[in-house]
Design an enzyme around this catalytic site. Structure first.
Site, PDB file in Angstrom:
ATOM      1  N   ASP A 179     -11.850  -7.319   6.132  1.00 20.99           N
ATOM      2  CA  ASP A 179     -12.787  -7.547   5.285  1.00 20.99           C
ATOM      3  C   ASP A 179     -13.630  -8.877   5.761  1.00 20.99           C
ATOM      4  OD1 ASP A 179     -12.782  -4.706   5.165  1.00 20.99           O
ATOM      5  OD2 ASP A 179     -13.939  -5.319   3.230  1.00 20.99           O
ATOM      6  N   ASP A 229      -3.712 -17.788   1.291  1.00 26.99           N
ATOM      7  CA  ASP A 229      -4.542 -18.307   0.665  1.00 26.99           C
ATOM      8  C   ASP A 229      -5.107 -19.229   1.264  1.00 26.99           C
ATOM      9  OD1 ASP A 229      -2.324 -19.710   0.363  1.00 26.99           O
ATOM     10  OD2 ASP A 229      -2.636 -19.969  -1.652  1.00 26.99           O
ATOM     11  N   TYR A 276       0.644  -1.247  -0.196  1.00 21.51           N
ATOM     12  CA  TYR A 276       0.295  -0.127   0.162  1.00 21.51           C
ATOM     13  C   TYR A 276       0.502   1.427  -0.095  1.00 21.51           C
ATOM     14  CZ  TYR A 276      -4.370  -2.208   0.795  1.00 21.51           C
ATOM     15  OH  TYR A 276      -6.087  -2.155   0.560  1.00 21.51           O
ATOM     16  N   ASP A 283      -5.656  -5.555   5.492  1.00 22.40           N
ATOM     17  CA  ASP A 283      -7.208  -5.160   4.547  1.00 22.40           C
ATOM     18  C   ASP A 283      -7.907  -6.199   3.865  1.00 22.40           C
ATOM     19  OD1 ASP A 283      -8.254  -2.703   4.116  1.00 22.40           O
ATOM     20  OD2 ASP A 283      -7.871  -2.446   2.372  1.00 22.40           O
TER      21      ASP A 283
END
Ligand code: NAI
Length: 335
Positions: free
Chosen positions: A235, A207, A125, A231
């Site tokens: 979520d 994963d 990011y 992030d």
């Protein structure tokens, strides 16, 4: 001495959920003084700046801010106001709790209690080194991970686990493929873990972690990971427990801390009194913990749970037909 906090009412649904949150904080009699400051589109319209210096000064002075979501207009000068705030105050730890609540429209209405501790200042990011070739065929972006950044986030996760009585920290990574950046993060996390023999340490490839989170979320306690993975994973955790309306985020640095809802400005429902105020209220509970008002934080969380249990004035996202302030008043009545 009275504690003053900076309050940023924000854009979109921001003012509605902030008014609701302050109503509940007042009912809790926290004794906090509020210093209102602008950021985002509201600030741009008033001052020509997205992040006015007066707002930065206020956060610097008070060291604690409660912030509603902000809109970053396209072409606003920086990629995101939120990223910019984290950068300027070096808010390196992003802590997002995902906890099962009763009567939510979710897959897991019990058994989930996960703290995602996300590195907030480096990794993918950074948004540095982004190029697209002239022919538009090739794009590149830089990922930078440092030992310093990895060390402090891993230590933060273990210290948080210890101080909150949690038992396990899982480092989520992709070091098998991204050997440089994710490799350095994992190696550093292992070194830090060795200094906390009282907390179990586990490593999981990202994963697999996503699949495990969906299938058996109860196996996770504290997750520590790099910026982008954090992030996405937080979520995913929000999705497990009923959506973004129930997840707060604390951005913690050495000199300042900013508490917020994880969701955005929800322009589709702004100004209609439909927004669920719980995420910002839970952010306020994180703030009360940070300020040492742990008993008030617990009372606030318990009042939210009791209101959900009673299905009292719930907003539309939770299957009710209550308003933002009506829901807040129902919670305030139970603190
Ligand atoms: P969003 O989170 O604003 O909305 C996604 C969906 O969730 C919408 O359908 C919205 O109505 C719903 N929703 C969000 N919060 C809710 C709440 N409290 N109660 C009920 N429903 C809720 O995400 P979106 O649409 O991607 O972003 C909109 C704007 O928000 C963008 O300008 C973005 O940059 C900004 N944003 C700001 C953040 C911040 O300041 N921390 C974080 C994320 C986005």
């Amino acid at each position: 001495m009275t504690q003053t906090i900076t309050v940023i009412r924000g854009d979109g649904i921001g003012p509605e959920i902030m008014d609701a949150t302050l109503h509940v904080l007042d009912a809790l009699q926290t004794g906090l003084e509020y210093e209102f400051a602008d950021a985002g589109v509201v600030a741009l319209e008033k001052t020509g700046e997205l992040l006015p210096e007066a707002t930065m000064d206020s956060i610097r002075r008070n060291r604690v801010a409660l912030k509603s979501p902000l809109t970053t207009p396209i072409g606003g000068g920086f990629s995101s106001i939120n990223v910019e705030l984290r950068k300027r105050f070096d808010l390196y730890a992003n802590v997002r709790p995902a906890v099962s609540f009763p009567n939510t429209k979710s897959r897991f209405s019990s058994g989930v209690d996960i703290l995602t501790v996300r590195e907030n200042t480096e990794g993918a990011y950074l948004a540095e080194g982004q190029t697209v070739s002239e022919d538009g065929e090739t794009a590149t972006s830089m990922i930078r991970v440092t030992r310093h950044g990895s060390e402090r986030i891993a230590r933060y996760a273990f210290e948080l686990a210890r101080s909150t009585g949690r038992k396990k920290v899982t480092a989520v990574h992709k070091a098998n493929i991204i050997k440089s950046t994710s490799g350095l993060f994992l190696k550093t996390a292992r070194e830090v873990a060795a200094q906390y023999p009282d907390i179990a340490f586990e490593e999981m490839i990202v994963d697999n972690a996503c699949m495990q989170l969906v299938m058996r979320p109860e196996q996770f306690d504290v997750i520590v990971t790099t910026n982008l993975f954090g992030d996405i994973i937080s979520d995913l955790c929000a999705g497990l427990i009923g959506g973004l309306g129930l997840i707060p985020g604390a951005n913690i640095g050495t000199d300042a801390a900013i508490f917020e809802a994880v969701h955005g400005t929800a322009p589709d429902i702004a100004g209609q009194g439909k927004a669920n105020p719980c995420a910002l209220l839970l952010g306020a509970a994180q703030m009360l913990d940070h300020l040492g008002m742990c008993e008030k934080a617990e009372r606030l969380r318990a009042a939210i749970v009791a209101t959900l249990e009673a299905r009292d004035s719930l907003t539309g996202d939770l299957g009710g037909d209550g308003t933002t302030m009506g829901f807040a008043k129902a919670i305030a009545g139970r603190v």
